[in-house]
Design a protein around this motif. Structure first.
Motif, PDB file in Angstrom:
ATOM      1  N   GLU A  79       0.830  -1.209   0.000  1.00  0.00           N
ATOM      2  CA  GLU A  79       0.000   0.000   0.000  1.00  0.00           C
ATOM      3  C   GLU A  79       0.861   1.254   0.000  1.00  0.00           C
ATOM      4  OE1 GLU A  79      -4.213  -0.333   1.766  1.00  0.00           O
ATOM      5  OE2 GLU A  79      -2.805  -0.856   3.353  1.00  0.00           O
ATOM      6  N   ASP A 278      -8.410   0.712   2.155  1.00  0.00           N
ATOM      7  CA  ASP A 278      -8.140  -0.242   1.076  1.00  0.00           C
ATOM      8  C   ASP A 278      -7.816  -1.623   1.639  1.00  0.00           C
ATOM      9  OD1 ASP A 278      -8.598   1.568  -0.920  1.00  0.00           O
ATOM     10  OD2 ASP A 278      -6.484   2.079  -1.225  1.00  0.00           O
ATOM     11  N   THR A 282      -9.839  -5.056   0.936  1.00  0.00           N
ATOM     12  CA  THR A 282      -9.146  -6.212   0.359  1.00  0.00           C
ATOM     13  C   THR A 282      -9.425  -7.479   1.146  1.00  0.00           C
ATOM     14  OG1 THR A 282      -7.385  -4.827  -0.541  1.00  0.00           O
ATOM     15  CG2 THR A 282      -6.883  -7.159  -0.241  1.00  0.00           C
TER      16      THR A 282
END
Length: 340
Positions: A79, A278, A282
């Motif tokens: 990330e 995020d 995920t």
């Protein structure tokens, strides 16, 4: 091959105006820049890297020094890498990612060869040997991660101490008086992973002030070991009503661990993690969390680095330390303890 002259004709401006707009060497009005960008996209123009380097002494390449470590959770690391590379690309810079173990040697080699305009460091440890090398090279640098020594380069990080206090404050406000904190593996701390102890020390200090018990422990960074660790923690502290996670692998494993024990969050156990939106999407994580802000930190570090390269940030401007205030996203895993 499309040339800068073709772009100039399409946009109705001079070649020098196109050059200034693309290089950032002089301010260009937003209207003209928009016309030039439209012409670039319409014609598919790409600057010749060699010619640009000769003309400007710049390569428009940033070196990203990132170490993939066996004791850290790789998806979390990615990330930060995406945050840096995506924003660099939006500013017209490519990224050369260097993952070799000897970061000092790689840094020196790239600096001498002039292959890059600047350096950005990830996985910054408390006593990071790469910082000593950075102060000796001519290119500017920034870091995502707070080392023990500041004043050499621009530094960006999450305020992990504030994050630890926020976790405890939220649990205390709901009525929780016994918590478990699961951090990264102990050898991450041993090699200088200061973000682990910054959060843990601040959380324990605030808990002591508020009369809350925190059982601080370490957890593995991979499966199936982290699942075993979580079961052991819950067995050892059956009266704990809140779980704090400064360990992305633990957050990813927790849904299965709770399901196997017949537990639910927040009915049986309130949970606060530390990871990005995020990351939550995920791994389909339903837990409230402090945003690790990987994308935001990457963007800020790139902005400052490019500012140093282009002169937008003056050479005489002292290196800064910017700690991002933590924000808590409530995904429904927080409630008063059972029977409260």
């Amino acid at each position: 091959m499309v040339t800068i002259g073709d772009v100039a004709r399409e946009a109705g401006v001079s070649r020098s105006t196109v050059s200034y707009a693309l290089s950032g060497k002089r301010p260009i009005s937003p209207v003209v820049k928009e016309r030039i960008q439209a012409a670039v996209e319409e014609l598919g123009y790409t600057a010749n890297a060699g010619a640009t380097a000769l003309a400007t002494s710049r390569t428009h390449v940033l070196a990203l020094l990132a170490r993939f470590l066996d004791d850290e959770f790789a998806p979390a690391m990615l990330e930060y890498i995406l945050g840096v590379t995506d924003h660099a690309r939006s500013l017209g810079y490519d990224t050369l990612m260097v993952t070799e173990e000897d970061g000092v040697r790689a840094l020196q080699r790239l600096s001498r060869s002039r292959k890059v305009d600047g350096f950005l460091l990830l996985n910054v440890s408390e006593e990071d040997e790469r910082l000593d090398a950075l102060v000796k090279v001519s290119q500017p640098a920034s870091t995502v991660g707070l080392p023990g020594r500041t004043g050499d380069v621009d530094i960006f990080d999450l305020d992990f101490a504030a994050a630890g206090r926020l976790m405890v404050d939220r649990m205390h406000d709901l009525g929780h008086r016994e918590l478990v904190l699961v951090s990264q593996p102990e050898h991450v701390v041993a090699r200088g992973g200061a973000y682990v102890w910054r959060l843990a020390d601040a959380a324990c200090e605030r808990a002591n002030q508020l009369g809350v018990t925190v059982h601080a422990c370490f957890g593995s960074s991979s499966q199936p070991a982290i699942g075993v660790d979580l079961h052991e923690v819950l067995d050892t502290h059956p009266n704990a009503t809140g779980l704090l996670l400064n360990n992305e692998a633990a957050a990813a494993a927790l849904p299965n661990v709770l399901w196997s024990r017949g537990l639910r969050a927040p009915e049986d156990l309130s949970v606060i993690g530390r990871y990005s939106d995020d990351f939550a999407r995920t791994f389909s994580l339903p837990f409230s969390a402090i945003d690790s802000a990987a994308d935001e930190l990457g963007r800020a570090a790139v902005d400052r680095l490019v500012g140093r390269i282009t002169g937008r940030v003056p050479d005489e401007a002292p290196p800064s330390v910017e700690l991002l205030a933590p924000t808590l996203t409530d995904r429904g895993s927080l409630a008063a303890p059972p029977g409260h």
